[in-house]
Design an enzyme around this catalytic site. Structure first.
Site, PDB file in Angstrom:
ATOM      1  N   THR A  14     -20.961 -42.306  22.360  1.00 20.63           N
ATOM      2  CA  THR A  14     -20.117 -41.421  21.553  1.00 20.63           C
ATOM      3  C   THR A  14     -20.285 -39.952  21.911  1.00 20.63           C
ATOM      4  O   THR A  14     -21.253 -39.553  22.568  1.00 20.63           O
ATOM      5  CB  THR A  14     -20.431 -41.601  20.060  1.00 20.63           C
ATOM      6  OG1 THR A  14     -21.776 -41.185  19.805  1.00 20.63           O
ATOM      7  CG2 THR A  14     -20.257 -43.038  19.630  1.00 20.63           C
ATOM      8  N   ASP A  15     -19.330 -39.186  21.422  1.00 21.25           N
ATOM      9  CA  ASP A  15     -19.424 -37.731  21.548  1.00 21.25           C
ATOM     10  C   ASP A  15     -20.144 -37.180  20.317  1.00 21.25           C
ATOM     11  O   ASP A  15     -20.639 -37.950  19.487  1.00 21.25           O
ATOM     12  CB  ASP A  15     -18.034 -37.114  21.735  1.00 21.25           C
ATOM     13  CG  ASP A  15     -17.094 -37.369  20.555  1.00 21.25           C
ATOM     14  OD1 ASP A  15     -17.564 -37.733  19.455  1.00 21.25           O
ATOM     15  OD2 ASP A  15     -15.879 -37.194  20.737  1.00 21.25           O
ATOM     16  N   ALA A  16     -20.178 -35.875  20.168  1.00 24.78           N
ATOM     17  CA  ALA A  16     -20.901 -35.254  19.058  1.00 24.78           C
ATOM     18  C   ALA A  16     -20.331 -35.635  17.691  1.00 24.78           C
ATOM     19  O   ALA A  16     -21.033 -35.574  16.689  1.00 24.78           O
ATOM     20  CB  ALA A  16     -20.886 -33.733  19.217  1.00 24.78           C
TER      21      ALA A  16
END
Length: 133
Positions: A14-16
Site C-alpha cells: 500500500t501507499d501512505a
C-alpha cells in the site's frame, strides 16, 4: 473454466493512505497465473531448467475501485485466447464484498530464454491450457 486465487493485502503493498499502489496489482496478477500453472502440474523452475519462460508482452489494465490494507482479495483468471506460442488472460481482482476492483487483459508469450525468441508452448502445458479454455 478459470482459476481463482486469494491474496491478502499487506502493508508493503500500500501507499501512505493504506490503498494498494497500482503497480502491485500486476504482481497480484502474476502470482495468480503462477499458481494456476502450478495447479495444472507445471512448476516454473522446471521450465527455467529448459530455458523456457513466459513473459508478459502486453497489459491493458483498468482500475475500478481501490483495494485496501488487510483485505483478502480474490483474483479470477481465465484464458481468452490460446495460440501456439502465446496466450491472453482476462484477470479480475474482486473485493471481499464482491466489488470489481481491477480488471486486466494480459498477453503472455512463451520464449526461449537463451535467445529471447518466441517458441511453442511445450505440448504438455498446451494440452492443459486447452483443457481449461
Amino acid at each position: 473454466m478459470g482459476h481463482q486465487h486469494s491474496i491478502r493485502v499487506y502493508y508493503e503493498d500500500t501507499d501512505a493512505g493504506g490503498i494498494v499502489y497500482y503497480a502491485n496489482y500486476l504482481k497480484f496478477f502474476e502470482r495468480a497465473r503462477t499458481e494456476w500453472l502450478r495447479n495444472l502440474g507445471t512448476e516454473q523452475d522446471e521450465l527455467l531448467e529448459h530455458s523456457i519462460g513466459f513473459v508478459v508482452k502486453r497489459v491493458e489494465m483498468d482500475n475500478h475501485a481501490p483495494a485496501r490494507f488487510n483485505q483478502l482479495l480474490c483474483i479470477q483468471s481465465e484464458i481468452v485466447e490460446l495460440k501456439r506460442a502465446s496466450l491472453v488472460f482476462k484477470q479480475t481482482i474482486i473485493s471481499p464484498s464482491d466489488t470489481r476492483l481491477v480488471s486486466a487483459i494480459i498477453k503472455v508469450a512463451c520464449v526461449n530464454l537463451s535467445s529471447m525468441k518466441p517458441q511453442a508452448i511445450p505440448a504438455n502445458i498446451l494440452e492443459e491450457f486447452k483443457r481449461v479454455v
